[in-house]
Each structure stands twice: as structure tokens, then as C-alpha cells.
Scaffold this motif. Structure first.
Motif, PDB file in Angstrom:
ATOM      1  N   CYS A 132      -1.069   6.434  -6.630  1.00  0.00           N
ATOM      2  CA  CYS A 132      -2.438   7.083  -6.527  1.00  0.00           C
ATOM      3  C   CYS A 132      -2.329   8.462  -6.094  1.00  0.00           C
ATOM      4  O   CYS A 132      -3.557   9.293  -6.635  1.00  0.00           O
ATOM      5  CB  CYS A 132      -3.318   6.201  -5.237  1.00  0.00           C
ATOM      6  SG  CYS A 132      -3.941   4.503  -5.670  1.00  0.00           S
ATOM      7  N   ALA A 133      -1.389   9.006  -5.536  1.00  0.00           N
ATOM      8  CA  ALA A 133      -1.432  10.486  -5.267  1.00  0.00           C
ATOM      9  C   ALA A 133      -1.380  11.292  -6.490  1.00  0.00           C
ATOM     10  O   ALA A 133      -1.646  12.544  -6.565  1.00  0.00           O
ATOM     11  CB  ALA A 133      -0.038  10.742  -4.618  1.00  0.00           C
ATOM     12  N   ILE A 156       0.719  13.734   1.503  1.00  0.00           N
ATOM     13  CA  ILE A 156      -0.392  12.947   0.907  1.00  0.00           C
ATOM     14  C   ILE A 156      -1.840  13.497   1.470  1.00  0.00           C
ATOM     15  O   ILE A 156      -2.804  13.598   0.926  1.00  0.00           O
ATOM     16  CB  ILE A 156      -0.132  11.526   1.213  1.00  0.00           C
ATOM     17  CG1 ILE A 156       0.985  10.884   0.596  1.00  0.00           C
ATOM     18  CG2 ILE A 156      -1.529  10.685   1.105  1.00  0.00           C
ATOM     19  CD1 ILE A 156       0.776  10.565  -0.823  1.00  0.00           C
ATOM     20  N   LEU A 202      -8.703   4.854  -2.674  1.00  0.00           N
ATOM     21  CA  LEU A 202      -7.840   4.079  -1.705  1.00  0.00           C
ATOM     22  C   LEU A 202      -7.974   4.451  -0.294  1.00  0.00           C
ATOM     23  O   LEU A 202      -8.120   3.625   0.596  1.00  0.00           O
ATOM     24  CB  LEU A 202      -6.397   4.637  -2.206  1.00  0.00           C
ATOM     25  CG  LEU A 202      -5.425   3.946  -1.197  1.00  0.00           C
ATOM     26  CD1 LEU A 202      -5.284   2.450  -1.136  1.00  0.00           C
ATOM     27  CD2 LEU A 202      -3.998   4.487  -1.668  1.00  0.00           C
ATOM     28  N   PHE A 237       0.720  -1.194  -0.032  1.00  0.00           N
ATOM     29  CA  PHE A 237      -0.140   0.049  -0.011  1.00  0.00           C
ATOM     30  C   PHE A 237       0.924   1.196  -0.039  1.00  0.00           C
ATOM     31  O   PHE A 237       0.493   2.583  -0.752  1.00  0.00           O
ATOM     32  CB  PHE A 237      -1.126  -0.072   1.223  1.00  0.00           C
ATOM     33  CG  PHE A 237      -2.049  -1.111   0.942  1.00  0.00           C
ATOM     34  CD1 PHE A 237      -2.872  -0.903   0.098  1.00  0.00           C
ATOM     35  CD2 PHE A 237      -2.019  -2.228   2.030  1.00  0.00           C
ATOM     36  CE1 PHE A 237      -4.084  -1.917   0.014  1.00  0.00           C
ATOM     37  CE2 PHE A 237      -3.137  -3.133   1.708  1.00  0.00           C
ATOM     38  CZ  PHE A 237      -3.930  -3.041   0.735  1.00  0.00           C
ATOM     39  N   TRP A 242      -5.102  14.690  -0.425  1.00  0.00           N
ATOM     40  CA  TRP A 242      -6.165  14.264  -0.342  1.00  0.00           C
ATOM     41  C   TRP A 242      -7.359  15.285   0.088  1.00  0.00           C
ATOM     42  O   TRP A 242      -8.445  15.315  -0.356  1.00  0.00           O
ATOM     43  CB  TRP A 242      -6.202  13.125   0.866  1.00  0.00           C
ATOM     44  CG  TRP A 242      -7.703  12.549   1.009  1.00  0.00           C
ATOM     45  CD1 TRP A 242      -8.561  12.137   0.245  1.00  0.00           C
ATOM     46  CD2 TRP A 242      -7.981  12.240   2.350  1.00  0.00           C
ATOM     47  NE1 TRP A 242      -9.590  11.573   0.923  1.00  0.00           N
ATOM     48  CE2 TRP A 242      -9.594  11.658   2.192  1.00  0.00           C
ATOM     49  CE3 TRP A 242      -7.833  12.448   3.646  1.00  0.00           C
ATOM     50  CZ2 TRP A 242     -10.345  11.144   3.243  1.00  0.00           C
ATOM     51  CZ3 TRP A 242      -8.396  11.935   4.672  1.00  0.00           C
ATOM     52  CH2 TRP A 242      -9.965  11.437   4.536  1.00  0.00           C
ATOM     53  N   LEU A 245      -6.805   8.223  -5.599  1.00  0.00           N
ATOM     54  CA  LEU A 245      -6.456   8.513  -4.158  1.00  0.00           C
ATOM     55  C   LEU A 245      -7.518   8.471  -3.117  1.00  0.00           C
ATOM     56  O   LEU A 245      -7.564   7.760  -2.193  1.00  0.00           O
ATOM     57  CB  LEU A 245      -5.781   9.673  -4.065  1.00  0.00           C
ATOM     58  CG  LEU A 245      -5.276  10.099  -2.641  1.00  0.00           C
ATOM     59  CD1 LEU A 245      -4.298   9.269  -2.094  1.00  0.00           C
ATOM     60  CD2 LEU A 245      -4.557  11.568  -2.748  1.00  0.00           C
ATOM     61  N   ARG A 267       0.229   3.924  -2.711  1.00  0.00           N
ATOM     62  CA  ARG A 267      -0.095   5.294  -2.401  1.00  0.00           C
ATOM     63  C   ARG A 267       0.685   6.085  -3.265  1.00  0.00           C
ATOM     64  O   ARG A 267       0.113   7.308  -3.740  1.00  0.00           O
ATOM     65  CB  ARG A 267       0.136   5.256  -1.001  1.00  0.00           C
ATOM     66  CG  ARG A 267      -0.085   6.783  -0.371  1.00  0.00           C
ATOM     67  CD  ARG A 267       0.610   6.821   1.035  1.00  0.00           C
ATOM     68  NE  ARG A 267       2.173   6.968   1.122  1.00  0.00           N
ATOM     69  CZ  ARG A 267       3.038   6.922   2.118  1.00  0.00           C
ATOM     70  NH1 ARG A 267       2.334   6.937   3.035  1.00  0.00           N
ATOM     71  NH2 ARG A 267       4.193   6.741   1.764  1.00  0.00           N
ATOM     72  N   THR A 301      -5.308   4.296   7.487  1.00  0.00           N
ATOM     73  CA  THR A 301      -5.727   5.588   6.779  1.00  0.00           C
ATOM     74  C   THR A 301      -4.582   6.375   7.549  1.00  0.00           C
ATOM     75  O   THR A 301      -4.193   7.316   6.979  1.00  0.00           O
ATOM     76  CB  THR A 301      -7.052   5.708   7.276  1.00  0.00           C
ATOM     77  OG1 THR A 301      -7.869   4.722   6.945  1.00  0.00           O
ATOM     78  CG2 THR A 301      -7.503   7.276   6.621  1.00  0.00           C
ATOM     79  N   LEU A 358      -0.939   5.399   6.513  1.00  0.00           N
ATOM     80  CA  LEU A 358      -0.450   5.542   5.044  1.00  0.00           C
ATOM     81  C   LEU A 358      -0.929   7.092   4.618  1.00  0.00           C
ATOM     82  O   LEU A 358      -0.366   7.405   3.582  1.00  0.00           O
ATOM     83  CB  LEU A 358      -1.134   4.425   4.181  1.00  0.00           C
ATOM     84  CG  LEU A 358      -0.779   2.967   4.455  1.00  0.00           C
ATOM     85  CD1 LEU A 358      -1.518   2.112   3.796  1.00  0.00           C
ATOM     86  CD2 LEU A 358       0.688   2.963   4.315  1.00  0.00           C
ATOM     87  N   ILE A 359      -2.096   7.514   4.979  1.00  0.00           N
ATOM     88  CA  ILE A 359      -2.402   8.880   4.646  1.00  0.00           C
ATOM     89  C   ILE A 359      -2.269  10.137   5.420  1.00  0.00           C
ATOM     90  O   ILE A 359      -1.612  10.989   5.138  1.00  0.00           O
ATOM     91  CB  ILE A 359      -3.836   8.787   4.225  1.00  0.00           C
ATOM     92  CG1 ILE A 359      -4.300   7.482   3.334  1.00  0.00           C
ATOM     93  CG2 ILE A 359      -4.345  10.007   3.375  1.00  0.00           C
ATOM     94  CD1 ILE A 359      -3.468   7.597   1.895  1.00  0.00           C
TER      95      ILE A 359
END
Length: 694
Positions: free
Chosen positions: A330-331, A380, A340, A323, A384, A337, A327, A370, A373-374
Motif C-alpha cells: 500500500c505504501a 510509512i 488502510l 497487514f 502517510w 495507504l 502495508r 495504527t 503498523l503505521i
């Protein structure tokens, strides 16, 4: 301090030279003492007395130096004052004690470091000598722990340099011991346990024989103990893991990497749910087996951690690499994103709900993949949040600019409740959707979404309603929408949003957020009170005046024929209870009332009918009673006409408005001078009315 030690104590043998340093300090103290005793006086008696005092001080100072007693020097300073001699000696003694302590610290460090180095030279590890070598390792670990926790060293008396040196030596010892464990002891045990558990939790797994289970448990226990002796890795928190539990997941790791990190159909960046669902399936299938097989031995070494949680941590640590890679890809794409993040949040909720996974990263609750990773990555998270803002702003524009945005959606709520407009309804749905997207996040990020996204939405909508209300009387009509419907659209939109905000303010998530930033609040108010106040002050409080103005306009527009046919009230002989000229205003006002009844809450509609009563009674008082003279039949006829309006409109005959005008007409139609029946009007009003009697 480090430079001093490196220059004077390059090896263990060199530490003996510290005695020379200390002797030099003592020699300086003797010279200082002799210099300070050279006193002069005015006479022999004074000189003799001073010599005696100095001798006493010198004797006590020498005794303190000999016994290295700083407390005795402090007593002398208290007795004889802050003499520079005493201060200088004390400073030298403290420095001596510091150097002695540092010498002891250095010797202990070098000895333990040597013992750690000796571990590397032990015989090759085998089953026959493993436990013996583990005992040696345990003994070294205890000495390292005792060294660091020695209270005698960790005192401010010796200065920050000693404490800093101990911390520096501690780090060196920790790193050295950890290196020996991970390089010399861990690999062999870990490889053996991985081999023994290579089919664990798979369809290939066969019933484990007793002898095999004993080997598994032995290596499992050895690996657990090894990690408890590793000063750097003995208390792992996510994403770090417990080595022995990692071995349980070795089969899962092989399969997960194959399916979700290789060139397979299941490894799709647009479908993170494939990997997350695979993790759930594995956990559901194997968690109970892991608990039954390894719980007791695991608890012996990690009594404060559940093996179920440790098992999940090891599984997540394996999946984490995938992931992290996804990530970064996906960013670059807003849709990927957001998807995800959505799937990670859903996974986190299921993990907490179905497995009660918690107590990780020093928190009471599982913060989730979450967070890992975010949220923990500022770039990131900012990406988001910006994506969410753009989506919300785009959706808001769609809601406001829709063709039927402010048409009233009858039936959305039951009859008798405030009926929302489509825009208000869609905005509350959007608001609720945003809340769902962050309700499981830590407080800091919840506040960010609430302030940067949701509160701004409510303010945007307020501006739209406020502008619409202000433009209500100035914008020319270009369609068939009546004034009362336009007014109701704004009214209903504002009332529906206020009711929604009051309901949101009582939801646990917003109560907790508000109390977190207002700890002394005691739930006296909510997050949305200021916004609600703005809606009430800027929109709802102005609705009454707008409605009154509209009713007056309706009467002015529809009462022209009535005015023309009722110009004289003082020469009527008969009373005409029926008045066709009132049908037009009755029909116009009845239509408005019916529209309000369909749109408003029951209590608000009742208030609206009182506004009609107020405007109608005021209108007749201003335009008829105070503009005409009345005979008794004239007063009776006007009273019947007003009752005709009230009866046909079915509005409340309230004391303040209706009975005021009725009392006026009673005075105008009476034969004698007397107070009104309901005592609503004043004596002055009665006196003025008497002048209008024909």
C-alpha cells in the motif's frame, strides 16, 4: 575484565589460582610498608618518636590487611592524613575485594550454567516425569533469579566492571535457560494442546468430555507455567503473546491464513476491512467462551493480565503478518495507504470501545494497529503524512478556487447568526475531517497533524482574507457584486472562522494537546488564541474603517441633488419637513443595512447601525453645520431632514452621535444663549455655533 578472566580462569578448577594473585598483592603491600618506614631525623628523640608512630601505623595497616577491613584504613587516613602509603594499601585492598567478589560471581555463574546444560540431558519428557522435570526447571529458574538480584554483587563499591560482568552473565543465563525451555520443554506441550484445541471456536467443535477437559486444562497450565519460567518470554507484551492462549487460537490461525493470506477472493489489498471484520466476528463469538473456560487457571499464573486481553493479543498477532505484508504494498499507492490507515483506525476505535482492550506495550491505553503498523515506522508515517498534506492542499485549492467560494450561504445557520461563506463552511468541514483522522493517535502524532496541516490551513485562509480586504478599494469591479457584499463576504468568513476556532479550542482533544505542551496553562488560553488574534487584528479590526469609508462614499454619491437644492439655511421662512432629495441616499443606505442584517449576528448588526449613525451625524456636522449659517427655520428643517434619515433607516438614535448633532441644531435654533439640552457638546462648540446663527 573479560580478558583477565579468560586468561586466568578458563575452567572452574582454574579459579583456585586467584589466591596466588591475591598473595602477590599482599607481598607488594609488605614491600611498600617496609619502604615507607625508612625515616631520618635530626636527633635520636625525634627518630624514636617517629619510629613509634610508624610502628603503630604499620601494626594497624597489617591488621586491616589481615581482616580485609577497608573501613579501618579509612579511619587511619582520617587520623594521620592522606598518606600515600595508606592510599596505596587501600587501593590494593579494594582491588583484592573486587577480585574476590568477581571470583564468587564467576563460580556462581559457571555452576548455574552447568545446571542449565544438565537440563538438556534429562530423560525424554513424558507424562510420568513431566512434573518432576518441571520442578527441576523451576529450581534452576529461582537460582538464576536469585543470582541476578543479589544485592551484594550489585554495588558501585566493586566498580562498573563487576556490575557489567553480572549483566553479561545474566544475559547468558537468560538466553541459555530460555533456549532450553523453548527447544526442549515447550514444543511437546504446545503440540499436545494445539491438537486438543484444534476445533475450538469453530462449527466442528463438539461438547468436551470431562476427561478431555482435564487434559486440556493440564496442558494449558503446564504451558503457562513454562512461560513464567522463561526469563525472556515470561512477561510478553504485544506483539508477543502467551503461548497457552495462542493454542486457543490455533483454529482461527488456520482459517485466517487461508482466507486472507492465500490466493482467495477475500484477500484483496484494497479491502482490508474484510480481514478486520472477520477478526471482530471471531472475537465476539469466542471471547466469552474463552473467559469462562480458562480464566481461573490463567489468573493463577498471570494475575495482572485479563485473559480477554491476552486472547485479543494472540488474535492480533496472527493477523499482524498479513497487514505488515499489505502495508509494504500500500505504501506505493496513496489511495490504498490512506484507506488502510482509515480502516485500521476504525478497527482500533471499535476494539477499544467494544472490548475495552488496553494495557499493552506498557501503555494505559491501546495504541492500536495504527501505531504498530503505521506510526512506529517513520518512513510509512512520513509517507502517510505527505499523502494527507497533498490531499488537504488539493482540497483547499478546490475550496478557494470554486466559482461560488466566497458567496454567502444563507440558511446554513439560523437567522440572526453570522452567515458563513461557502469557503469558510467547507474549510471548517475539512478541518473537522482532519481532526477525525488523527484524534485517536498518540500525542506526538496529533501535534504533527495540527502543526503541519491544520494550522497552516488557517494561516493560508487568513492570507486570502487579508489580501482580499486590502484589495477591496483598488480592484475594479467586473461583476454585479456590490462593495458592501464584498466587504460582508470577508467579514462573515473571518467571523465564522474565529467562532469555529474558539469552539475548537474548547474541545477535549485540543485542550489536552495544549495542556500537554503548556502544563502550567491552567486552561487560561487555547491552541488557537494566537491564530484568532491574527484574524481579529489583521482582518476584523479593519472592517469598521472599511464600512465607514463605504458609507461616506454612498453619501457623497447620493447627496449631490440635496446639496444643490439646499444651499442656503439662513433665509428660510417656512419649514419643509418632507425632502424628496433624501430618497436616493435613504434607498442606498437602506439596501446596505438590509444586506448587513441578513449576514451578521444580531449584536454585530446593532454595532453596524451605530457606525451608520456615527458616519451620518459626522457627515451632516462637517458638510452642513460648520459650512453654513442658520436661521431658526433653517436649523429646524435640517433637524427634520436628519430625523427623516434616522426614521427611514431605522438606525439607533445614540447619545454619542445623534444627540450631539441634535444639540447643535438646538443651539442654532434657540432664541437665547444656553447649554445644549443633552449636554453632549462643549462650551467652545456652543460659542462657535453662536457665530453661525443668522
Amino acid at each position: 575484565m573479560d580478558t583477565f578472566l579468560n586468561a586466568n580462569f578458563a575452567s572452574l578448577d582454574d579459579l583456585n589460582s586467584i589466591d596466588k594473585v591475591i598473595a602477590t598483592i599482599q607481598q607488594k603491600q609488605d614491600i611498600n610498608s617496609k619502604e615507607k618506614t625508612s625515616l631520618t631525623g635530626q636527633n635520636a628523640s625525634t627518630q624514636s618518636r617517629m619510629t613509634k608512630i610508624v610502628g603503630e601505623i604499620r601494626s594497624q595497616v597489617e591488621s586491616a590487611i589481615k581482616s580485609n577491613d577497608v573501613d579501618k584504613l579509612d579511619s587511619l587516613i582520617k587520623t594521620y592524613g592522606n598518606l600515600s602509603l595508606l592510599q596505596d594499601v587501600k587501593k590494593q585492598m579494594v582491588e583484592k575485594r573486587r577480585l574476590l567478589v568477581l571470583k564468587d560471581v564467576c563460580i556462581s555463574f559457571l555452576k548455574i550454567q552447568k545446571d542449565i546444560s544438565d537440563l538438556k540431558n534429562l530423560d525424554a519428557i513424558s507424562n510420568s516425569n513431566y512434573d518432576e522435570q518441571l520442578d527441576i526447571l523451576t529450581d534452576v529458574y529461582k537460582r538464576v533469579e536469585l543470582y541476578y538480584n543479589n544485592e551484594e554483587y550489585n554495588t558501585a563499591e566493586y566498580g562498573q566492571s563487576v556490575i557489567s560482568s553480572i549483566k553479561s552473565y545474566r544475559d547468558q543465563l537468560f538466553n541459555s535457560l530460555s533456549s532450553v525451555i523453548t527447544v526442549r520443554f515447550k514444543p511437546e506441550t504446545e503440540n499436545a494442546l494445539n491438537e486438543e484445541l484444534k476445533d475450538f471456536g469453530t462449527e466442528k467443535q463438539k461438547p468436551i468430555k470431562s476427561a478431555e477437559m482435564k487434559k486440556i486444562i493440564l496442558n494449558f497450565m503446564r504451558l503457562l507455567k513454562l512461560q513464567t519460567l522463561d526469563p525472556i518470554n515470561n512477561n510478553p507484551t504485544y506483539p508477543k503473546t502467551i503461548w497457552a492462549v495462542d493454542c486457543i487460537c490455533s483454529a482461527f490461525k488456520v482459517r485466517f491464513v487461508y482466507h486472507f493470506e492465500g490466493p482467495t477472493e477475500t484477500n484483496q489489498i484494497s479491502k482490508p476491512e474484510y480481514a478486520l471484520e472477520y477478526i471482530f466476528g471471531y472475537l465476539k463469538k469466542n471471547q466469552e467462551l474463552v473467559r469462562l473456560t480458562f480464566r481461573d487457571i490463567f489468573h493463577k499464573y498471570y494475575p495482572k493480565i485479563l485473559i480477554e486481553d491476552s486472547f485479543i493479543t494472540s488474535v492480533l498477532a496472527i493477523a499482524r503478518n498479513k497487514f505488515i505484508h499489505d502495508r509494504s504494498l500500500c505504501a506505493k499507492n496513496e489511495q490504498l495507504l490512506n484507506h488502510l490507515v482509515f480502516e485500521l483506525q476504525k478497527f482500533d476505535r471499535r476494539l477499544a470501545d467494544e472490548f475495552n482492550y488496553h494495557q499493552i506495550m506498557g501503555r494505559d491505553e491501546w495504541p492500536g494497529l495504527t501505531y504498530d503498523l503505521i506510526l512506529s515506522d517513520e518512513q510509512i508515517f512520513a509517507k502517510w503524512l505527505d499523502d494527507e498534506k497533498r490531499f488537504v492542499n488539493h482540497r483547499y485549492d478546490e475550496i478557494i478556487n470554486a466559482e461560488q467560494a466566497f458567496s454567502i450561504d444563507y440558511g446554513f445557520v439560523e437567522e440572526g447568526q453570522t452567515q458563513p461563506t461557502k469557503s469558510a463552511e467547507n474549510l471548517t468541514n475539512l478541518f473537522d475531517g482532519i481532526t477525525l483522522s488523527y484524534e485517536d493517535l498518540p500525542l506526538k502524532y496529533q501535534l504533527k497533524f495540527l502543526s503541519d496541516v491544520q494550522l497552516k490551513l488557517l494561516n493560508f485562509y487568513y492570507e486570502i482574507l487579508s489580501q482580499g480586504l486590502n484589495a477591496l478599494d483598488s480592484v475594479k469591479r467586473t461583476d454585479d457584486i456590490s462593495y458592501i457584499e464584498r466587504l460582508c463576504r470577508i467579514w462573515c468568513s473571518a467571523k465564522f472562522m474565529v467562532a469555529a476556532m474558539q469552539k475548537w479550542g474548547e474541545k477535549p482533544i485540543f485542550v489536552e494537546l495544549w495542556n500537554a505542551i503548556n502544563p502550567n496553562n491552567n486552561c487560561a488560553n487555547t491552541f488557537f488564541d494566537s491564530v484568532v488574534s491574527g484574524y481579529q487584528r489583521g482582518v476584523l479590526s479593519k472592517i469598521t474603517e472599511k464600512l465607514k469609508t463605504h458609507i461616506e462614499r454612498q453619501l457623497n454619491r447620493t447627496m449631490k441633488e440635496y446639496f444643490q437644492n439646499n444651499t442656503s439655511w439662513n433665509n428660510l421662512e417656512d419649514v419643509n419637513s418632507q425632502c424628496q432629495e433624501l430618497q436616493l441616499p435613504i434607498e442606498a443606505l437602506r439596501k446596505d443595512l438590509e444586506f448587513l442584517r441578513k449576514c451578521l449576528f444580531v449584536a454585530e448588526f446593532r454595532s453596524a447601525k451605530q457606525i451608520f449613525s456615527s458616519v451620518i451625524s459626522t457627515y451632516f456636522e462637517k458638510n452642513f453645520i460648520w459650512c453654513n449659517t442658520f436661521s431658526k427655520p433653517g436649523a429646524s428643517q435640517l433637524k427634520m431632514h436628519i430625523d427623516m434619515l434616522y426614521d427611514n433607516l431605522n438606525i439607533t438614535r445614540d447619545y454619542k452621535h445623534y444627540y450631539r448633532i441634535i444639540d447643535m441644531l438646538d443651539v442654532l435654533g434657540s432664541d437665547t444663549i444656553e447649554y445644549s439640552q443633552h449636554h453632549v457638546i462643549s462650551r467652545k462648540d456652543i460659542s462657535d455655533l453662536m457665530l453661525r446663527k443668522a
